[in-house]
Design an enzyme around this catalytic site. Sequence first.
Site, PDB file in Angstrom:
ATOM      1  CG  ASP A 255      37.786   2.388  68.769  1.00 19.74           C
ATOM      2  OD1 ASP A 255      37.309   2.513  69.904  1.00 19.74           O
ATOM      3  OD2 ASP A 255      37.098   2.215  67.745  1.00 19.74           O
TER       4      ASP A 255
ATOM      5  CG  ASP B 213      32.884  -1.726  70.106  1.00 21.96           C
ATOM      6  OD1 ASP B 213      33.618  -2.672  70.447  1.00 21.96           O
ATOM      7  OD2 ASP B 213      31.944  -1.300  70.803  1.00 21.96           O
TER       8      ASP B 213
ATOM      9  CG  ASP C 229      35.625   3.136  64.091  1.00 20.87           C
ATOM     10  OD1 ASP C 229      36.018   3.476  65.234  1.00 20.87           O
ATOM     11  OD2 ASP C 229      34.462   2.754  63.861  1.00 20.87           O
TER      12      ASP C 229
END
Length: 388
Positions: free
Chosen positions: A11, A13, A131
């Site tokens: 991922d 961000d 996240d």
Amino acid sequence: MSALTPILFVDRDGTLIEEPADFQIDSFAKLRFVRGVIPAMLKLRDAGYQFVMVTNQDGLGTEAYPRWSFDGPHQLMMQVFESQGIVFREVLIDTSFPGENLPTRKPGIGLALPLLKDRSIDWERSAMVGDRETDNGFAANLGIRAFQLRTEQFGGQWDWAGIAHALADRPRTARVRRNTKETRIEVAVDLDRAAEPRVHTGLGFFDHMLEQLGKHGGFALELRCEGDLHIDEHHTIEDSALALGQALREALGDKRGIGRYGFDPRAESGAATLSNSSESIAENLPSSHEFILPMDETLARAALDFSGRPYFVFSGSFARERVGDFPTELLAHFFRSLCETSGLNLNLNVQGDNDHHKIEACFKSVARALRQAVARQGSELPSTKGVL
């Protein structure tokens, strides 16, 4: 046939770069790299991983999030990674909104479908780092392992250093939970990572001895036990040994590549260099391949074999009934229980005057022998039988 290549899907961000409060990295001032990401990815690169970035960028290209505001910080990020030797095989960006429910948006795998046709990818070793739960869902849909980074907003348990260790080092780990009417125990080991032991059993001296196993054994050890100490110490000590032995056995797996035996091949010459207080003891010891460990006036020796056939031989005696909150009669019982569940053959001998020293020397000598026995030394199975 060439070796398969594992892919690390990543991922953007909150994983590669920190995510701001407004969730849009649309200016250079907002660009911050997540701690540890570059050294971890370099380690993974050197372990043969290729990188594929997969990111949801809500409404990218719309008036609210124009493409030019995204491109500048993104290109700078890519340049920094490239300057450090980190190159992405592909960058997959979905620009839809959540309500559109497009298959290209994580946890959907629409953008990654072409990769499924690539027969050179090692899917068994591939993984996803993110996240959020959507990243975990993406991993589940691809059938690969998920690592969720630890953040205040979304939780998670991993940091980048731990992820690199788990994937690049392929550590031998195990976590065992053992619950009975008498004890509740959780033990975790990582045979390929040295760390300060974390132990709590309610018995201070026993905690200290278990810490010796992890510290001098060279492996990460966590053990927590809630036992019936209102009755006595027996169940806590015995069951901790049984759980730890099971964890060692599970972490070793098929035992390919291990040293198998734990002893000091220099034992005879080593004994001759001991202090005067230990010389009389050393003179009475037979010449053999054992790990000999002196501690002041005490001498302990341990020889062990991860043969899969549990056996324990102990020679030693104690003048005191207990040292601290540890009954001396349970020393032999601890190691016998450890052997039962780990499949360990252990010969342990101790001589000396101070019972504290004798017990501690036993744990330390076994720990040093364990360090030697579990060390990776190749890929062969150390047995002519073909099984351990």
